[in-house]
Motif scaffolding. Structure first.
Motif, PDB file in Angstrom:
ATOM      1  N   ARG A   1      84.032  74.434  78.454  1.00 42.50           N
ATOM      2  CA  ARG A   1      82.670  74.762  78.885  1.00 42.50           C
ATOM      3  C   ARG A   1      81.634  73.830  78.273  1.00 42.50           C
ATOM      4  O   ARG A   1      80.646  73.481  78.919  1.00 42.50           O
ATOM      5  CB  ARG A   1      82.345  76.209  78.535  1.00 42.50           C
ATOM      6  CG  ARG A   1      83.195  77.146  79.356  1.00 42.50           C
ATOM      7  CD  ARG A   1      82.587  78.499  79.460  1.00 42.50           C
ATOM      8  NE  ARG A   1      83.467  79.304  80.309  1.00 42.50           N
ATOM      9  CZ  ARG A   1      83.220  80.549  80.654  1.00 42.50           C
ATOM     10  NH1 ARG A   1      82.132  81.143  80.229  1.00 42.50           N
ATOM     11  NH2 ARG A   1      84.052  81.198  81.431  1.00 42.50           N
ATOM     12  N   ALA A   2      81.850  73.447  77.034  1.00 41.46           N
ATOM     13  CA  ALA A   2      80.884  72.559  76.384  1.00 41.46           C
ATOM     14  C   ALA A   2      80.808  71.228  77.132  1.00 41.46           C
ATOM     15  O   ALA A   2      79.718  70.677  77.351  1.00 41.46           O
ATOM     16  CB  ALA A   2      81.288  72.335  74.928  1.00 41.46           C
ATOM     17  N   ALA A   3      81.961  70.728  77.559  1.00 35.36           N
ATOM     18  CA  ALA A   3      81.976  69.477  78.311  1.00 35.36           C
ATOM     19  C   ALA A   3      81.276  69.657  79.656  1.00 35.36           C
ATOM     20  O   ALA A   3      80.555  68.760  80.123  1.00 35.36           O
ATOM     21  CB  ALA A   3      83.416  69.008  78.519  1.00 35.36           C
ATOM     22  N   GLY A   4      81.470  70.814  80.296  1.00 27.20           N
ATOM     23  CA  GLY A   4      80.793  71.098  81.564  1.00 27.20           C
ATOM     24  C   GLY A   4      79.285  71.083  81.382  1.00 27.20           C
ATOM     25  O   GLY A   4      78.548  70.497  82.180  1.00 27.20           O
ATOM     26  N   LEU A   5      78.799  71.718  80.309  1.00 22.35           N
ATOM     27  CA  LEU A   5      77.354  71.755  80.053  1.00 22.35           C
ATOM     28  C   LEU A   5      76.815  70.359  79.768  1.00 22.35           C
ATOM     29  O   LEU A   5      75.731  69.990  80.239  1.00 22.35           O
ATOM     30  CB  LEU A   5      77.053  72.706  78.884  1.00 22.35           C
ATOM     31  CG  LEU A   5      77.328  74.193  79.147  1.00 22.35           C
ATOM     32  CD1 LEU A   5      77.035  75.021  77.893  1.00 22.35           C
ATOM     33  CD2 LEU A   5      76.490  74.711  80.315  1.00 22.35           C
ATOM     34  N   ARG A   6      77.582  69.573  78.999  1.00 16.54           N
ATOM     35  CA  ARG A   6      77.144  68.190  78.737  1.00 16.54           C
ATOM     36  C   ARG A   6      77.028  67.409  80.047  1.00 16.54           C
ATOM     37  O   ARG A   6      76.083  66.654  80.257  1.00 16.54           O
ATOM     38  CB  ARG A   6      78.139  67.483  77.803  1.00 16.54           C
ATOM     39  CG  ARG A   6      77.942  67.800  76.320  1.00 16.54           C
ATOM     40  CD  ARG A   6      78.655  66.783  75.419  1.00 16.54           C
ATOM     41  NE  ARG A   6      80.085  66.680  75.679  1.00 16.54           N
ATOM     42  CZ  ARG A   6      80.997  67.510  75.165  1.00 16.54           C
ATOM     43  NH1 ARG A   6      80.625  68.539  74.394  1.00 16.54           N
ATOM     44  NH2 ARG A   6      82.284  67.343  75.436  1.00 16.54           N
ATOM     45  N   ALA A   7      77.995  67.617  80.941  1.00 12.85           N
ATOM     46  CA  ALA A   7      77.980  66.903  82.225  1.00 12.85           C
ATOM     47  C   ALA A   7      76.772  67.325  83.068  1.00 12.85           C
ATOM     48  O   ALA A   7      76.144  66.495  83.743  1.00 12.85           O
ATOM     49  CB  ALA A   7      79.284  67.156  82.979  1.00 12.85           C
ATOM     50  N   LEU A   8      76.426  68.615  83.032  1.00 15.35           N
ATOM     51  CA  LEU A   8      75.238  69.077  83.760  1.00 15.35           C
ATOM     52  C   LEU A   8      73.985  68.421  83.194  1.00 15.35           C
ATOM     53  O   LEU A   8      73.092  67.991  83.939  1.00 15.35           O
ATOM     54  CB  LEU A   8      75.096  70.601  83.645  1.00 15.35           C
ATOM     55  CG  LEU A   8      76.093  71.477  84.402  1.00 15.35           C
ATOM     56  CD1 LEU A   8      75.787  72.960  84.128  1.00 15.35           C
ATOM     57  CD2 LEU A   8      76.044  71.222  85.899  1.00 15.35           C
ATOM     58  N   THR A   9      73.910  68.354  81.877  1.00 16.34           N
ATOM     59  CA  THR A   9      72.744  67.752  81.224  1.00 16.34           C
ATOM     60  C   THR A   9      72.616  66.273  81.598  1.00 16.34           C
ATOM     61  O   THR A   9      71.517  65.797  81.921  1.00 16.34           O
ATOM     62  CB  THR A   9      72.871  67.918  79.700  1.00 16.34           C
ATOM     63  OG1 THR A   9      72.909  69.311  79.401  1.00 16.34           O
ATOM     64  CG2 THR A   9      71.706  67.272  78.975  1.00 16.34           C
ATOM     65  N   GLU A  10      73.743  65.572  81.572  1.00 14.91           N
ATOM     66  CA  GLU A  10      73.715  64.136  81.925  1.00 14.91           C
ATOM     67  C   GLU A  10      73.262  63.928  83.370  1.00 14.91           C
ATOM     68  O   GLU A  10      72.443  63.049  83.662  1.00 14.91           O
ATOM     69  CB  GLU A  10      75.113  63.511  81.741  1.00 14.91           C
ATOM     70  CG  GLU A  10      75.473  63.258  80.289  1.00 14.91           C
ATOM     71  CD  GLU A  10      76.960  62.995  80.105  1.00 14.91           C
ATOM     72  OE1 GLU A  10      77.647  62.682  81.114  1.00 14.91           O
ATOM     73  OE2 GLU A  10      77.446  63.121  78.958  1.00 14.91           O
ATOM     74  N   LEU A  11      73.799  64.740  84.286  1.00 18.97           N
ATOM     75  CA  LEU A  11      73.414  64.576  85.690  1.00 18.97           C
ATOM     76  C   LEU A  11      71.933  64.908  85.872  1.00 18.97           C
ATOM     77  O   LEU A  11      71.210  64.189  86.587  1.00 18.97           O
ATOM     78  CB  LEU A  11      74.275  65.469  86.594  1.00 18.97           C
ATOM     79  CG  LEU A  11      73.904  65.428  88.082  1.00 18.97           C
ATOM     80  CD1 LEU A  11      74.026  64.015  88.661  1.00 18.97           C
ATOM     81  CD2 LEU A  11      74.760  66.395  88.894  1.00 18.97           C
ATOM     82  N   THR A  12      71.467  65.979  85.212  1.00 17.21           N
ATOM     83  CA  THR A  12      70.048  66.332  85.324  1.00 17.21           C
ATOM     84  C   THR A  12      69.172  65.173  84.845  1.00 17.21           C
ATOM     85  O   THR A  12      68.170  64.822  85.488  1.00 17.21           O
ATOM     86  CB  THR A  12      69.729  67.598  84.501  1.00 17.21           C
ATOM     87  OG1 THR A  12      70.643  68.630  84.852  1.00 17.21           O
ATOM     88  CG2 THR A  12      68.304  68.072  84.762  1.00 17.21           C
ATOM     89  N   ALA A  13      69.561  64.576  83.716  1.00 15.84           N
ATOM     90  CA  ALA A  13      68.774  63.465  83.163  1.00 15.84           C
ATOM     91  C   ALA A  13      68.745  62.281  84.138  1.00 15.84           C
ATOM     92  O   ALA A  13      67.694  61.659  84.363  1.00 15.84           O
ATOM     93  CB  ALA A  13      69.359  63.033  81.815  1.00 15.84           C
ATOM     94  N   ASP A  14      69.890  61.970  84.735  1.00 16.01           N
ATOM     95  CA  ASP A  14      69.978  60.876  85.709  1.00 16.01           C
ATOM     96  C   ASP A  14      69.064  61.148  86.900  1.00 16.01           C
ATOM     97  O   ASP A  14      68.290  60.282  87.340  1.00 16.01           O
ATOM     98  CB  ASP A  14      71.448  60.747  86.154  1.00 16.01           C
ATOM     99  CG  ASP A  14      71.639  59.681  87.222  1.00 16.01           C
ATOM    100  OD1 ASP A  14      70.964  58.642  87.149  1.00 16.01           O
ATOM    101  OD2 ASP A  14      72.466  59.903  88.136  1.00 16.01           O
TER     102      ASP A  14
END
Lengths: 265, 410
Positions: free
Chosen positions: A244-257
């Protein structure tokens, strides 16, 4: 903050608003809330929460998969409202995207009441059009909720005018002829629809369906007031089923992009 | 073919049958549905289109089908049972009427591709047939559960030149095949027509499919009067989505002395929850574009239906049937898997006719009506033939073993 205020704030900043979507209840109710809060934190201006439904005809395989798993794990309409409450508490305007039958079954007036009490801003309704939404329009007006209807490249000018006249919050322009998470929308493809829509209304126009990257967001933000992304976020969660932590990091990265994209236009 | 505008039993110009029907659809499809509505109404008002349709039905599909007095069965049950023999049509069911009508309209509209959904495969085979006849590209969506249990029909569609797409989403059955066909249509609507397989879905499909199928009842009513000098006391048809039933019922709606019965799939029995008795046991809701009765849970999620008959295994129903039930003009009752299979065997042994397991539900219902109506005339739509159901019969009756005894017992 209301949806229209969020769009207005983005406009004053000289950029498009970023609207991010996840279905409620995937990977579970708290996991969905955590994902949406990460998206708020990383820069989504408006949040769209999907109500998982057994027969989602406007959704492609990615959103179908997450919604189906959420249903199999027992997500209920009440859980969607709980998710709305948790996200809306951040002050970020929060809409529910729902097919019609779950609302009709819950009771249109009761749904409007409970959505408003949860702090929800309104509904995005992909499988009803204003000419078959009299009861929703009445309930939304009574509770001061946003009514986000869709316009499509295949819509006639008369239908676009009818749709925008019935909308509040923003108008949802579908970027492609197709369902979510399949083909890619292009500025050249969607510009005529945005122009035809803007000719009928002062409401902001958001583009969704077929938008997944920051570069695309930048390109579309030249024409649209908002950029709506769904499947690409859901994909990030589906890609990390056991972490789940990796999923949240991926969401954060996509949002930032994407947030950088809407600021590049 | 009659082209009378809708009566008090029909829909208004927005597709409402009372509180049922309408058009609950993505905006992306609304222009296409408007275009289809106009094209269909213009076609039905064009004598050339109507004549072409009648000629194809007559010369290609073997229509009108006969009305047959099943005398040995009648003797057995004590009422006069008349069978409308739609099982004798080309491709083996009433569905050929609908697809030939819609495909002829597709040609007229200048579209080059058709898509269809199918459960058991009968509508898929009929669509592939019509596409071959008219030279159209054809893609059929079929749940992956159904492609496995109906492999023979998949082979038929392939032989007819259609592409068959197995659908894995949701419950991987008919309702999901409809969802996937709608998703295709959203992306292909400029050159593709959706040959919807039943009298359900968004306006104009419930009315359009009815009009293409109404020959069943128009013919049967005239045949009954001509052959027997009376109208039937009761008529019966099976109801899944409801195309054969509405096709039969329409000609009799104004005949107040004719009682109308639709028989839904009772599956393992209403009390088990494993059935497809949508009107009998469902609640009002919206599914696949229409407000109608739906099998659904407390949250409005569609519940999977169950029936031994794939053709009746659908959790929704055509909105005009919901309306006819609501106003009391027609009565909808369940017939269970066991009742239908018994009726299938009885018809095979008394009349030498093996009905489709769908149609056997109508027959099972009619046999119950016969008990209450001794001496009366009951007209049953035998909507399809049972060739496709031999796998089901083989399993259900444990057939296929050679008989142990030899020689003539006499």
């Amino acid at each position: 903050m209301s949806v229209s205020t969020a769009f207005e704030k983005a406009r004053v900043d000289g950029r498009a608003a970023l609207v991010g979507y996840l279905p409620a209840g995937y990977p579970d109710v708290q996991g969905g809330i955590d994902g949406l809060l990460a998206m708020v934190e990383a820069g989504c201006d408006v949040i769209e929460i999907g109500l998982p439904y057994s027969d989602p005809v406007m959704d492609g395989p990615i959103i179908q998969a997450a919604a189906q798993q959420a249903l199999e794990r027992g997500v209920r309409t009440a859980d969607v409202l709980r998710t709305v409450e948790a996200v809306a508490a951040t002050g970020t305007p929060t809409l529910v995207m729902t097919y019609w039958n779950p609302v009709a079954r819950y009771g249109v007036e009761r749904f409007a009441t409970d959505l408003a009490n949860a702090g929800g801003a309104g509904l995005i309704t992909p499988d009803i059009t204003p000419d078959f939404a009299e009861d929703w329009i009445a309930a939304a007006d009574a509770h001061d909720l946003d009514k986000v209807f869709l316009v499509s490249p295949s819509s006639t000018d008369a239908r676009i005018a009818m749709t925008t006249a019935a909308s509040r919050g923003f108008v949802y322009a579908t970027g492609i002829m197709g369902v979510t998470g399949t083909a890619q929308a292009t500025a050249a493809g969607v510009a005529p629809l945005i122009a035809r829509t803007k000719a009928t209304t002062d409401l902001p126009v958001g583009v969704g369906v077929g938008v997944s990257t920051g570069d695309q967001a930048a390109e579309l933000a030249t024409y649209a007031d908002g950029v709506i992304v769904g499947s690409a976020f859901v994909r990030r969660l589906l890609d990390h089923p056991d972490d789940r932590a990796a999923g949240l990091r991926a969401l954060t990265e996509l949002t930032a992009d994407l947030a950088a994209g809407v600021r590049r236009a | 073919m009659t082209t009378t505008p809708s009566s008090r039993f029909g829909a208004d110009e927005r597709g409402w049958f009372g509180d049922f029907g309408g058009r609950f659809m993505p905006e992306a499809l609304v222009s296409a549905l408007d275009e289809l509505t106009v094209a269909w109404q213009e076609a039905m008002a064009d004598p050339t289109f109507v004549a072409d349709f009648e000629k194809i039905l007559r010369e290609y599909a073997g229509i009108p089908s006969p009305l047959y007095h099943a005398e040995r069965l009648s003797e057995r049950v004590g009422a006069r049972i008349l069978l409308k023999r739609e099982d004798l049509n080309h491709t083996g069911a009433h569905k050929i009427r609908n697809v030939l009508g819609q495909a002829l309209l597709t040609k007229r509209m200048g579209k080059s591709r058709v898509i269809a959904e199918t459960g058991a495969g009968q509508h898929g085979v009929a669509s592939a047939t019509a596409a071959a006849y008219f030279g159209l590209d054809c893609t059929v969506y079929m749940g992956s559960v159904d492609t496995k249990r109906q492999a023979l029909n998949v082979a038929r569609m392939h032989l007819l030149g259609a592409k068959v797409v197995a659908v894995d989403s949701g419950s991987a059955t008919l309702k999901d095949a409809i969802n996937e066909a709608l998703r295709d249509w959203v992306a292909s609507v400029d050159h593709t027509a959706y040959l919807f397989g039943t009298a359900a879905g968004p306006h104009p499909f419930p009315s359009m499919v009815r009009e293409f199928c109404r020959g069943i009842g128009d013919e049967a009513r005239a045949q009954c009067l001509e052959q027997y000098g009376v109208l039937p006391d009761a008529i019966a048809a099976c109801v899944g989505g409801g195309s054969n039933a509405i096709g039969l019922f329409t000609a009799f709606l104004e005949d107040e002395d004719v009682d109308i019965y639709g028989f839904e799939a009772g599956g393992d029995g209403f009390e088990t929850g494993r059935h497809a008795a949508t009107i009998y046991a469902g609640d009002r809701g919206v599914l696949h574009g229409a407000r109608t009765f739906v099998l659904q849970d407390e949250d409005g999620q569609t519940i999977e239906s169950h029936s031994i008959s794939a053709g009746l295994d659908y959790p929704g129903v055509g909105p005009q049937h919901s309306f006819l039930a609501d106003i009391g003009r027609a009565t909808y009752l369940p017939a269970t898997d066991a009742e239908a299979m018994d009726a299938m065997a009885l018809l095979a042994r008394t009349e030498g006719i093996i009905p489709a397991v769908e149609s056997a539900h109508a027959l099972a219902g009619a046999l119950k009506l016969a008990e209450e109506r001794p001496g009366q005339t009951i007209l049953v739509n035998l909507s399809g033939r049972g060739d496709k159901d031999m796998g089901t019969a083989l399993e259900y009756f444990r057939l296929g073993q050679a008989d142990a005894e030899t020689g003539d017992p006499a």
